[in-house]
Design an enzyme around this catalytic site. Structure first.
Site, mmCIF file in Angstrom:
data_model
loop_
_atom_site.group_PDB
_atom_site.id
_atom_site.type_symbol
_atom_site.label_atom_id
_atom_site.label_comp_id
_atom_site.label_asym_id
_atom_site.label_seq_id
_atom_site.Cartn_x
_atom_site.Cartn_y
_atom_site.Cartn_z
ATOM 1 N N SER A 127 0.856 -1.178 0.000
ATOM 2 C CA SER A 127 0.000 0.000 0.000
ATOM 3 C C SER A 127 0.899 1.236 0.000
ATOM 4 O O SER A 127 1.667 1.451 0.935
ATOM 5 C CB SER A 127 -0.885 -0.020 1.259
ATOM 6 O OG SER A 127 -1.554 1.205 1.420
ATOM 7 N N LYS A 149 -1.255 -1.129 -4.380
ATOM 8 C CA LYS A 149 -2.394 -0.273 -4.030
ATOM 9 C C LYS A 149 -1.859 1.128 -3.869
ATOM 10 O O LYS A 149 -0.842 1.327 -3.204
ATOM 11 C CB LYS A 149 -3.019 -0.789 -2.724
ATOM 12 C CG LYS A 149 -3.798 0.220 -1.896
ATOM 13 C CD LYS A 149 -4.546 -0.482 -0.769
ATOM 14 C CE LYS A 149 -4.727 0.405 0.449
ATOM 15 N NZ LYS A 149 -5.429 -0.313 1.562
ATOM 16 N N LYS A 154 -2.811 5.141 -2.750
ATOM 17 C CA LYS A 154 -3.764 6.012 -2.075
ATOM 18 C C LYS A 154 -4.142 7.131 -3.034
ATOM 19 O O LYS A 154 -3.283 7.637 -3.772
ATOM 20 C CB LYS A 154 -3.132 6.597 -0.818
ATOM 21 C CG LYS A 154 -2.821 5.550 0.258
ATOM 22 C CD LYS A 154 -4.091 5.045 0.921
ATOM 23 C CE LYS A 154 -3.772 4.135 2.090
ATOM 24 N NZ LYS A 154 -5.001 3.711 2.795
ATOM 25 N N ASP A 197 -7.142 3.302 -3.017
ATOM 26 C CA ASP A 197 -7.824 3.457 -1.722
ATOM 27 C C ASP A 197 -8.036 4.945 -1.468
ATOM 28 O O ASP A 197 -7.074 5.712 -1.382
ATOM 29 C CB ASP A 197 -6.976 2.830 -0.607
ATOM 30 C CG ASP A 197 -7.697 2.796 0.740
ATOM 31 O OD1 ASP A 197 -8.846 3.280 0.819
ATOM 32 O OD2 ASP A 197 -7.108 2.278 1.710
ATOM 33 N N GLU A 237 -11.200 1.082 -3.201
ATOM 34 C CA GLU A 237 -11.437 0.879 -1.761
ATOM 35 C C GLU A 237 -12.019 2.135 -1.122
ATOM 36 O O GLU A 237 -11.487 3.237 -1.291
ATOM 37 C CB GLU A 237 -10.095 0.501 -1.113
ATOM 38 C CG GLU A 237 -10.165 0.102 0.350
ATOM 39 C CD GLU A 237 -8.797 -0.329 0.881
ATOM 40 O OE1 GLU A 237 -7.907 -0.675 0.070
ATOM 41 O OE2 GLU A 237 -8.608 -0.323 2.106
ATOM 42 N N ASP A 287 -13.772 -0.875 3.425
ATOM 43 C CA ASP A 287 -12.828 -1.014 4.538
ATOM 44 C C ASP A 287 -13.492 -0.370 5.762
ATOM 45 O O ASP A 287 -14.156 -1.057 6.556
ATOM 46 C CB ASP A 287 -11.492 -0.335 4.144
ATOM 47 C CG ASP A 287 -10.477 -0.228 5.266
ATOM 48 O OD1 ASP A 287 -10.769 -0.644 6.393
ATOM 49 O OD2 ASP A 287 -9.361 0.307 5.039
ATOM 50 N N LYS A 313 -9.723 -6.244 8.490
ATOM 51 C CA LYS A 313 -8.646 -5.896 9.410
ATOM 52 C C LYS A 313 -9.171 -6.349 10.761
ATOM 53 O O LYS A 313 -10.231 -5.857 11.183
ATOM 54 C CB LYS A 313 -8.428 -4.381 9.448
ATOM 55 C CG LYS A 313 -7.926 -3.778 8.147
ATOM 56 C CD LYS A 313 -7.848 -2.269 8.256
ATOM 57 C CE LYS A 313 -7.341 -1.668 6.958
ATOM 58 N NZ LYS A 313 -7.377 -0.186 6.996
ATOM 59 N N GLY A 372 -4.309 -3.770 6.321
ATOM 60 C CA GLY A 372 -3.233 -3.526 7.280
ATOM 61 C C GLY A 372 -3.396 -2.180 7.943
ATOM 62 O O GLY A 372 -4.079 -1.288 7.422
#
Ligand code: OSB
Ligand code: MG
Length: 377
Positions: free
Chosen positions: A144, A170, A172, A197, A222, A247, A271, A299
């Site tokens: 990530s 992934k 952001k 995400d 996400e 998430d 998570k 995570g």
């Protein structure tokens, strides 16, 4: 229902809480802000000659969820710890039942639950993976990546991680740092497994952004909308080919079921901290398994203690997409466990096979990162 090995009475003799702060190897930038270090709470449980370790992933700030290390410390010290201290427990489930009346505060609960799972697994002489129902010796992992100042820097980072073996990337995103970044990555890497995400940074009126992202063959998008929303995500998902993955919005089996039945997402991220622990995580895993819903392990920038739990959980059969479970070095210059977690050139990570979490906590490193400590006995 206690699982195999979840037997034998354990008297909870001593519990220790440590508020820790670990400096990140590089700052982590998301739509929630910039992070230079990560604060969590390490929970140590001593019972019947074994020591169990857990990590509560509540962060210093209430920007991902309402919990903070401060609220988790309060809930652990004043409610969760006193309810189990000195008790003779025959299973983790019994501890969960003793604290069932505490509403919310799922990250605080998950930290204690994890330490108890580790203690029970060690006492039964089995790995946490086995105890949770894991079936894999190695798991596939991804990385990530926080928002980078330029697309050039993002591409450089991606190149490095692919070189190390990571199987999917992934990135952001945030308003203004989204479509152009994704297009730049796709120009360089037309075929890598790629997902984004948003950490709740958008609204339904940002549909133009989602329509553009929808053309980039992403594995998933996400948490695009509000952190506490399920309904509006169902409206967005209907307009997209790309799967939405929730998430922040999923805190329980009931949330996962609601989201799937409403069509709010087609992929789920677990998570354990966000859903109150491994027990609730297993329930959500089983729901996804029964419905054929793709599942992956998220995570929270955990230290090796929390990471060990994540790796064990991700070894369950229906975690099919690579997780946000990266090498210790990707997060911290020095982890607090030995051996540290590493990624093999084929993009997999070994699931520890020793009793419990299967890694040793390095006492002096833990001491060095501790901001405050309290012992209950
Ligand atoms: O949204 O998945 C998230 C880290 C902190 C808080 C929220 C998130 C994250 C990550 C990092 O994306 C995942 C990791 O631990 O590698
Ligand atoms: Mg996320």
């Amino acid at each position: 229902m206690p699982s195999a090995g979840n037997r034998g009475i354990m008297r909870i003799e001593r519990i220790e809480l440590r508020h820790v702060r670990l400096a990140l190897a590089t700052p982590f930038v998301t739509s929630m802000g910039v992070k230079q270090d990560e604060e969590h709470i390490i929970v140590r449980v001593d019972a019947e000659g074994v020591t169990g370790w857990g990590e509560s992933v509540a962060e210093a700030t209430p920007f991902y969820t309402y919990e903070t290390t401060g609220t988790a410390w309060h809930i652990l010290r004043d409610f969760l710890v006193p309810a189990v201290l000195g008790r003779n427990l025959s299973s983790v489930n019994e501890a969960i039942a003793l604290n069932a009346r505490v509403r919310g505060h799922l990250m605080a609960k998950a930290g204690l639950e994890a330490a108890l799972w580790d203690a029970f697994a060690k006492s039964a002489g089995v790995s946490l993976s086995k105890m949770l129902g894991g079936v894999r010796e190695r798991i596939e992992v991804g990385v990530s990546i926080g928002i980078q100042p330029t697309s050039g820097e993002l591409l450089t980072r991606i190149a490095g991680y692919l070189e190390e073996g990571y199987r999917r990337v992934k990135i952001k995103i945030a308003p203004g740092c989204d479509v152009a970044l994704v297009k730049a990555v796709r120009r360089e890497y037309p075929d890598i497994p790629l997902q984004v995400d948003a950490n709740s940074a958008y609204g339904l009126d940002d549909i133009a952004v989602f329509r553009a992202l929808d053309e980039e063959r992403l594995l998933l998008i996400e948490q695009p909308l509000a952190h506490d929303d399920i309904y509006e995500h169902s409206k967005l998902q209907r307009q997209l080919k790309t799967s939405i993955c929730l998430d922040e919005s999923i805190h329980s089996l009931a949330d996962a079921r609601a989201a799937l039945e409403l069509g709010s997402c087609r992929v789920i991220n677990i998570k354990p901290g966000r859903v109150g622990g491994f027990t609730e995580s297993k329930r959500i895993h089983d729901l996804c398994a029964s419905r054929g819903v793709p599942l992956w392990h998220g995570g929270m920038l955990e230290s090796g203690i929390g990471r060990a739990g994540n790796v064990a959980l991700a070894s369950l059969p229906s975690f099919r997409l690579p997780g946000d479970i990266s090498a210790s070095r990707r997060y911290y210059r020095e982890d607090i466990v030995s051996p540290e977690f590493e990624v093999a050139p084929d993009g997999t990570m070994a699931v520890p096979a020793g009793p419990g979490i299967g890694v040793e906590v390095v006492a002096d490193r833990l001491e060095r990162v501790t901001l405050r400590r309290e012992v209950f006995q």
